[in-house]
Motif scaffolding. Structure first.
Motif, PDB file in Angstrom:
ATOM      1  N   ARG A 127      -2.029   2.628 -13.841  1.00 54.94           N
ATOM      2  CA  ARG A 127      -1.473   1.881 -14.971  1.00 54.94           C
ATOM      3  C   ARG A 127      -0.057   2.376 -15.272  1.00 54.94           C
ATOM      4  NH1 ARG A 127      -6.830   2.844 -16.756  1.00 54.94           N
ATOM      5  NH2 ARG A 127      -6.166   4.563 -18.114  1.00 54.94           N
ATOM      6  N   LEU A 128       0.146   3.684 -15.149  1.00 63.63           N
ATOM      7  CA  LEU A 128       1.473   4.263 -15.338  1.00 63.63           C
ATOM      8  C   LEU A 128       2.441   3.761 -14.278  1.00 63.63           C
ATOM      9  CD1 LEU A 128       3.370   6.404 -16.657  1.00 63.63           C
ATOM     10  CD2 LEU A 128       2.408   8.055 -15.034  1.00 63.63           C
ATOM     11  N   ARG A 129       1.993   3.739 -13.030  1.00 60.34           N
ATOM     12  CA  ARG A 129       2.843   3.263 -11.938  1.00 60.34           C
ATOM     13  C   ARG A 129       3.379   1.858 -12.207  1.00 60.34           C
ATOM     14  NH1 ARG A 129      -0.741   4.632  -6.544  1.00 60.34           N
ATOM     15  NH2 ARG A 129       0.531   6.354  -5.727  1.00 60.34           N
ATOM     16  N   LYS A 130       2.532   1.006 -12.739  1.00 59.81           N
ATOM     17  CA  LYS A 130       2.924  -0.381 -12.982  1.00 59.81           C
ATOM     18  C   LYS A 130       4.183  -0.451 -13.825  1.00 59.81           C
ATOM     19  CE  LYS A 130       1.262  -4.718 -14.989  1.00 59.81           C
ATOM     20  NZ  LYS A 130       0.141  -5.375 -15.708  1.00 59.81           N
ATOM     21  N   GLU A 131       4.227   0.344 -14.888  1.00 58.98           N
ATOM     22  CA  GLU A 131       5.358   0.301 -15.808  1.00 58.98           C
ATOM     23  C   GLU A 131       6.562   1.071 -15.259  1.00 58.98           C
ATOM     24  OE1 GLU A 131       5.021  -1.691 -18.290  1.00 58.98           O
ATOM     25  OE2 GLU A 131       2.876  -1.993 -17.935  1.00 58.98           O
ATOM     26  N   VAL A 132       6.316   2.258 -14.711  1.00 61.30           N
ATOM     27  CA  VAL A 132       7.426   3.114 -14.272  1.00 61.30           C
ATOM     28  C   VAL A 132       8.114   2.542 -13.044  1.00 61.30           C
ATOM     29  CG1 VAL A 132       8.043   5.393 -13.396  1.00 61.30           C
ATOM     30  CG2 VAL A 132       6.452   5.179 -15.306  1.00 61.30           C
ATOM     31  N   TYR A 133       7.347   2.137 -12.042  1.00 57.91           N
ATOM     32  CA  TYR A 133       7.947   1.614 -10.819  1.00 57.91           C
ATOM     33  C   TYR A 133       8.842   0.420 -11.126  1.00 57.91           C
ATOM     34  CZ  TYR A 133       4.958   4.298  -7.580  1.00 57.91           C
ATOM     35  OH  TYR A 133       4.341   5.281  -6.862  1.00 57.91           O
ATOM     36  N   HIS A 153      -7.188  -6.422  -4.744  1.00 55.89           N
ATOM     37  CA  HIS A 153      -6.816  -5.030  -4.468  1.00 55.89           C
ATOM     38  C   HIS A 153      -6.234  -4.361  -5.720  1.00 55.89           C
ATOM     39  CE1 HIS A 153      -7.380  -5.838  -0.202  1.00 55.89           C
ATOM     40  NE2 HIS A 153      -6.593  -6.885  -0.305  1.00 55.89           N
ATOM     41  N   ARG A 154      -6.663  -4.783  -6.901  1.00 56.45           N
ATOM     42  CA  ARG A 154      -6.061  -4.308  -8.140  1.00 56.45           C
ATOM     43  C   ARG A 154      -6.133  -2.788  -8.273  1.00 56.45           C
ATOM     44  NH1 ARG A 154      -7.694  -3.285 -13.404  1.00 56.45           N
ATOM     45  NH2 ARG A 154      -9.847  -3.882 -12.958  1.00 56.45           N
ATOM     46  N   PRO A 155      -5.003  -2.153  -8.572  1.00 57.16           N
ATOM     47  CA  PRO A 155      -5.026  -0.703  -8.847  1.00 57.16           C
ATOM     48  C   PRO A 155      -5.789  -0.426 -10.142  1.00 57.16           C
ATOM     49  CG  PRO A 155      -2.792  -1.491  -8.384  1.00 57.16           C
ATOM     50  CD  PRO A 155      -3.636  -2.702  -8.607  1.00 57.16           C
ATOM     51  N   ILE A 156      -6.529   0.670 -10.190  1.00 58.23           N
ATOM     52  CA  ILE A 156      -7.279   1.039 -11.386  1.00 58.23           C
ATOM     53  C   ILE A 156      -7.036   2.510 -11.702  1.00 58.23           C
ATOM     54  CG2 ILE A 156      -9.059  -0.748 -11.177  1.00 58.23           C
ATOM     55  CD1 ILE A 156     -10.860   1.277  -9.790  1.00 58.23           C
ATOM     56  N   GLY A 157      -7.289   2.879 -12.950  1.00 56.80           N
ATOM     57  CA  GLY A 157      -7.099   4.263 -13.384  1.00 56.80           C
ATOM     58  C   GLY A 157      -5.746   4.476 -14.044  1.00 56.80           C
ATOM     59  N   GLY A 158      -5.651   5.578 -14.817  1.00 58.62           N
ATOM     60  CA  GLY A 158      -4.472   5.832 -15.634  1.00 58.62           C
ATOM     61  C   GLY A 158      -3.189   5.985 -14.845  1.00 58.62           C
ATOM     62  N   PHE A 188       8.568  -0.760  -3.223  1.00 59.71           N
ATOM     63  CA  PHE A 188       7.140  -0.669  -2.930  1.00 59.71           C
ATOM     64  C   PHE A 188       6.413  -0.318  -4.217  1.00 59.71           C
ATOM     65  CE2 PHE A 188       9.189   0.130   1.105  1.00 59.71           C
ATOM     66  CZ  PHE A 188       8.408  -0.573   2.007  1.00 59.71           C
ATOM     67  N   ASN A 189       5.395  -1.078  -4.535  1.00 61.85           N
ATOM     68  CA  ASN A 189       4.688  -0.922  -5.797  1.00 61.85           C
ATOM     69  C   ASN A 189       3.230  -1.265  -5.572  1.00 61.85           C
ATOM     70  OD1 ASN A 189       3.647  -1.217  -8.431  1.00 61.85           O
ATOM     71  ND2 ASN A 189       5.574  -1.981  -9.237  1.00 61.85           N
ATOM     72  N   THR A 190       2.334  -0.385  -5.985  1.00 60.91           N
ATOM     73  CA  THR A 190       0.910  -0.665  -5.817  1.00 60.91           C
ATOM     74  C   THR A 190       0.478  -1.943  -6.541  1.00 60.91           C
ATOM     75  OG1 THR A 190       0.446   0.804  -7.691  1.00 60.91           O
ATOM     76  CG2 THR A 190       0.248   1.748  -5.492  1.00 60.91           C
ATOM     77  N   TRP A 191       1.299  -2.396  -7.511  1.00 60.19           N
ATOM     78  CA  TRP A 191       0.987  -3.611  -8.248  1.00 60.19           C
ATOM     79  C   TRP A 191       1.594  -4.853  -7.607  1.00 60.19           C
ATOM     80  CZ3 TRP A 191      -2.364  -3.956 -12.383  1.00 60.19           C
ATOM     81  CH2 TRP A 191      -2.835  -2.732 -12.867  1.00 60.19           C
ATOM     82  N   HIS A 192       2.331  -4.714  -6.504  1.00 67.23           N
ATOM     83  CA  HIS A 192       2.662  -5.873  -5.661  1.00 67.23           C
ATOM     84  C   HIS A 192       1.386  -6.194  -4.884  1.00 67.23           C
ATOM     85  CE1 HIS A 192       7.211  -4.685  -5.499  1.00 67.23           C
ATOM     86  NE2 HIS A 192       6.875  -5.252  -6.631  1.00 67.23           N
ATOM     87  N   SER A 193       0.472  -6.917  -5.521  1.00 63.82           N
ATOM     88  CA  SER A 193      -0.899  -6.934  -5.011  1.00 63.82           C
ATOM     89  C   SER A 193      -1.656  -8.182  -5.407  1.00 63.82           C
ATOM     90  CB  SER A 193      -1.647  -5.704  -5.556  1.00 63.82           C
ATOM     91  OG  SER A 193      -3.011  -5.737  -5.217  1.00 63.82           O
ATOM     92  N   PHE A 240       0.872  -1.172   0.000  1.00 67.37           N
ATOM     93  CA  PHE A 240       0.000   0.000   0.000  1.00 67.37           C
ATOM     94  C   PHE A 240       0.910   1.224   0.000  1.00 67.37           C
ATOM     95  CE2 PHE A 240      -2.371  -3.360   2.132  1.00 67.37           C
ATOM     96  CZ  PHE A 240      -3.596  -3.321   1.481  1.00 67.37           C
ATOM     97  N   VAL A 241       0.663   2.171  -0.922  1.00 70.12           N
ATOM     98  CA  VAL A 241       1.538   3.337  -1.090  1.00 70.12           C
ATOM     99  C   VAL A 241       0.683   4.604  -1.002  1.00 70.12           C
ATOM    100  CG1 VAL A 241       3.178   4.483  -2.619  1.00 70.12           C
ATOM    101  CG2 VAL A 241       3.087   1.984  -2.553  1.00 70.12           C
ATOM    102  N   MET A 242       1.120   5.567  -0.165  1.00 72.47           N
ATOM    103  CA  MET A 242       0.300   6.756   0.111  1.00 72.47           C
ATOM    104  C   MET A 242       1.166   7.999   0.286  1.00 72.47           C
ATOM    105  SD  MET A 242      -1.876   4.796   3.018  1.00 72.47           S
ATOM    106  CE  MET A 242      -0.475   3.693   3.257  1.00 72.47           C
TER     107      MET A 242
END
Length: 378
Positions: free
Chosen positions: A358-364, A350-355, A341-346, A163-165
């Motif tokens: 989706r960007l975080r998945k690739e950049v992180y 708890h799937r992340p949604i929204g643009g 830490f990555n919101t896509w370590h999930s 979880f990233v905040m």
């Protein structure tokens, strides 16, 4: 004669101030009416991926790696954001025993379950600057020994849920296209151009500039004395939600942090060390979720919009406890620096949604690989 001239000048200035006030109030009224119209529901409950997002994402990855390489600390490559940690500490997340059945998904499936975790507290900037400089503050939580397949194919067999905040409720860009504009300006050292990309006022992002300035807030008294928000939306089983972590001092023994010298460069680390290591006093939080009401303007694809709490209140789903502990060792700091830490370590629940997610998945993933490869080679 001179007195008359001053009186005339005073009347003129008075009329000018009244005119400016009228224009300002009219502008405020028009902008309020515009945003009330623009930010009206209903909204989609599904993601809407625009054309060209993949190309924009690749450009952002290149800029992110360039920034990470620019901000080397001697020979180590630091994170492209949240480079400075105040501490990496052990924590426990406990699901509420009375959690409502409709919210029992993923790591919240078992009421009363306690997960062991790592928590990293940080400044938002890519530079190791003084803590009293205005900045976002971050909290990242990694739950350990979480069974089940994860969303990233490279994570199959991994046992963490992240979880990233940050401590602000909204982001200062709405989508991937605007983030590309901001990141390119940042990589070139001209970030203000991200909000004023041309001489055409229709392209100016004044509302987002205000959000950015609000994000660069003064530091809290301690990293455990502020609220942290997911900003982006996620799934919680069938629900679209945002989550946040709020301080819950009522769940811990009473404690008053001694006044810290905020002129010191690392006073937030000192505050954390004072409470956890010296005074051996725990810090307590509550994990909360906010469910999307799509009949109102709670968009998935625009992270600059705050979901209205009066319509969709936050609900507590778990408690978090950071026990008193020693954490400020060379070994633990290095361990913390190497954590990703990555919101896509999930889990899929708890799937992340929204643009932006989706960007975080690739950049992180790209920046993490780059950072670990360079650091291992040095």
């Amino acid at each position: 004669m001179l007195t008359r001239a001053w009186l005339c000048l005073g009347r003129l200035l008075g009329k000018l101030l009244v005119l400016l006030l009228i224009v300002g109030l009219a502008g405020w009224g028009l902008s309020s009416a515009y945003y009330a119209w623009k930010f009206s529901g209903p909204v989609s409950i599904d993601e809407q991926i625009p054309l060209g997002e993949a190309d924009l994402t690749q450009g952002i990855i290149e800029d992110a790696i360039r920034i990470a390489d620019q901000h080397r600390d001697n020979t180590r490559v630091l994170r492209d954001a949240h480079a400075k940690a105040h501490g990496c500490v052990r924590a426990e997340l406990s699901v509420l025993p009375t959690l409502a059945p409709e919210l029992r998904h993923g790591v919240l499936s078992e009421p009363g379950k306690t997960w062991q975790a790592w928590m990293r507290l940080s400044n938002g900037n890519a530079l190791q600057q003084f803590d009293n400089v205005g900045d976002a503050r971050g909290m990242a939580i990694k739950l350990l020994d979480v069974p089940g397949d994860k969303l990233l194919t490279s994570d199959q067999g991994a046992t963490d849920q992240d979880f990233v905040m940050i401590n602000h409720p909204v982001f200062f860009v709405r989508d991937v296209a605007e983030f590309k504009q901001f990141f390119a300006a940042k990589a070139s050292g001209k970030r203000v151009l991200a909000f004023f990309p041309s001489w055409d006022p229709r392209t100016w992002e004044l509302r987002h500039l205000i959000i950015a300035l609000q994000t660069l807030a003064p530091a809290p008294a301690s990293p455990v004395a502020t609220t942290y928000n997911s900003i982006t939306p996620f799934k919680l089983g069938p629900h679209n939600i945002k989550y946040r972590v709020i301080p819950a001092p009522q769940d811990c023994p009473s404690y008053q942090l001694p006044k810290q010298n905020q002129d010191l460069p690392n006073f937030l680390r000192s505050a954390l060390h004072q409470q956890l290591a010296l005074d051996r006093m725990p810090a307590c939080f509550a994990l909360q979720v906010q469910r999307q009401n799509p009949q109102h303007y709670m968009p998935i694809e625009d992270t600059s919009v705050q979901w209205d709490e009066s319509i969709a209140p936050f609900e507590t789903v778990a408690t978090i406890k950071v026990p008193g502990q020693d954490f400020d060792s060379t070994e633990q700091n290095l361990f913390c620096d190497n954590l990703s830490f990555n919101t896509w370590h999930s889990l899929p629940a708890h799937r992340p949604i929204g643009g932006i997610n989706r960007l975080r998945k690739e950049v992180y993933e790209a920046v993490s690989v780059f950072r670990h490869q360079r650091n291992s080679a040095n």
